[in-house]
Design a protein around this motif. Structure first.
Motif, short mmCIF file in Angstrom:
data_model
loop_
_atom_site.label_atom_id
_atom_site.label_comp_id
_atom_site.label_asym_id
_atom_site.label_seq_id
_atom_site.Cartn_x
_atom_site.Cartn_y
_atom_site.Cartn_z
N GLU A 278 41.07 41.84 33.86
CA GLU A 278 40.79 40.78 34.83
C GLU A 278 40.16 41.34 36.10
OE1 GLU A 278 43.21 37.23 37.26
OE2 GLU A 278 44.29 38.69 36.02
N LYS A 282 36.22 40.77 37.48
CA LYS A 282 35.90 40.28 38.82
C LYS A 282 34.98 41.26 39.54
CE LYS A 282 40.09 37.53 39.56
NZ LYS A 282 41.35 37.40 40.34
N ARG A 286 31.30 40.32 40.87
CA ARG A 286 30.96 40.53 42.28
C ARG A 286 29.71 41.40 42.42
NH1 ARG A 286 35.48 42.33 43.61
NH2 ARG A 286 35.03 44.57 43.75
#
Length: 414
Positions: A278, A282, A286
């Motif tokens: 996870e 992310k 990003r």
């Protein structure tokens, strides 16, 4: 005056040198027979020439890391454990230090200092070195040893013989499997020899593009028929044939056995083990958002070494000419999967001659673990890698050689 017991030690490696030392300290007249021109050749190359002599920790840790018949070594460890070994080296002028992970090296970082300390101590104790003197066979009459038969046919008597010839890896150091042949001829059973702590060959041709690349703080897991059976965290190395480095060597024993059994074997490398799926997803999202107009070829610039980036992108079927902002969610997920499980299909191992340690050897059921005495031949003792014992990297195998050598030497002299 009682006559001194005479002991012949075959092999001047870790086990042989320690066996000679223990026997001489117990009052025996000891002769070491070594076919090479100088003692301790294999000690001299261990730990990349720095000599990882042992590992810190209690007995259970040691036995757990001796993956091949560790329980056989209880008495040997009790006779000479890691603290006793370090004290023995200190008394011989070799101070040791603990490094990351519990590995122990000489402060000087010179394996030659360890060999020199043994040689000096043994000569002071009156041990005779017969260098460039190969033993052809054990001189045996009526199931009892009388001594050794040399390569030139001459026979030399001994009250006891300690077989400490090493394994069959790194033959340039003298470990050419002679001890297995001699033990078998004397009536011992051998378990099949296999390379242990050995680099692995893989099917993927693209691994050649990464030759020489070293990765730190990665996790390699071993998968056998789609089931994870082991994993290791640390350092690995890419070679022209496949994979090497500490964590690969540790997994290699199980990998070799699985390949030999006909299983489908993979090594999967998690390049970012400190991040959960996870968190890593992310991070990718990003990075992709901030790099928007740049080409996809640059999307892993902050995550991977330069030579590894194009390989991972190719395996993820990503067009490197696309803009990063145009990469799809599915493409990002393919990258995520590869970053956490870069797969390699294991086809086998490098030859036994390239292995650090030999798995297999003289069956330990035929040796008394309390003394290292043969149950087959009166007067014969065995120590070190000639026995069917092997362990993980980190100094465990050298400790096993020193411990079994010490127990064999002490027992033979009694």
């Amino acid at each position: 005056m009682e006559e001194r017991k005479t002991i012949a030690v075959i092999g001047a490696g870790a086990a042989g040198l320690m066996a000679a030392l223990a026997a001489a300290e117990a009052g025996a007249a000891v002769t070491i027979y070594e076919k090479m021109g100088r003692p301790g050749r294999k000690i001299g190359i261990t730990g990349k020439g720095r000599c990882n002599v042992t590992h810190v920790g209690e007995r259970e840790r040691f036995l757990k890391n001796m993956v091949g018949n560790g329980k056989f070594l209880y008495s040997a460890w009790n006779a000479l454990d890691n603290d006793a070994l370090r004290e023995m080296l200190r008394c011989a002028g070799v101070e040791t230090k603990e490094e990351r992970g519990g590995r122990v090296f000489p402060v000087s970082e010179k394996a030659a200092d360890v060999v020199a300390a043994f040689e000096h101590t043994l000569r002071r104790l009156g041990v005779a070195f017969r260098l460039k003197t190969p033993v052809q066979e054990l001189w045996q009459e009526d199931e009892r040893l009388c001594g050794v038969t040399l390569a030139d046919g001459r026979r030399e008597k001994a009250d006891a013989v300690i077989l400490a010839t090493g394994g069959a890896s790194y033959p340039g150091t003298g470990s050419t499997g002679d001890g297995y042949r001699m033990a078998e001829a004397a009536g011992h059973t051998l378990t099949p020899l296999q390379p242990a702590l050995v680099p692995l060959e893989v099917e993927e041709e693209w691994v050649k593009e990464l030759m020489g690349l070293s990765l730190r703080n990665v996790e390699a897991s071993l998968w056998v028929d789609e089931k994870c059976v082991a994993s290791e965290f640390g350092e690995m190395l890419f070679t022209h044939f496949g994979l090497s480095g500490p964590i690969i060597l540790t997994l290699s024993r199980q990998a070799v056995m699985a390949v030999a059994a006909g299983s489908f074997v993979e090594i999967r490398v998690n390049l970012k083990p400190a991040l959960t799926a996870e968190v890593l997803d992310k991070r990718l999202a990003r990075d992709f958002a901030s790099l928007g107009r740049k080409k996809a070829v640059h999307c892993l610039d902050e995550l991977l070494p330069a030579s590894l980036r194009p390989v991972v992108l190719d395996l993820a079927f990503i067009n490197t000419a696309k803009e990063i902002g145009q990469l799809t969610r599915e493409e990002r997920h393919r990258l995520l999967e590869l970053l956490q499980a870069l797969p390699f299909t294991v086809t086998g191992a490098r030859p036994l001659a390239e292995a650090i340690v030999t798995a297999g050897g003289v069956c330990v059921n035929e040796v008394d673990p309390r003394t290292m005495k043969s149950k087959k031949v009166e007067g014969l003792y065995l120590a070190g890698e000639v026995l069917d014992i092997d362990g993980n990297t980190g100094g465990f195998n050298l400790q096993a050689a020193f411990s079994t050598g010490y127990l064999a030497g002490r027992s033979a002299a009694q």
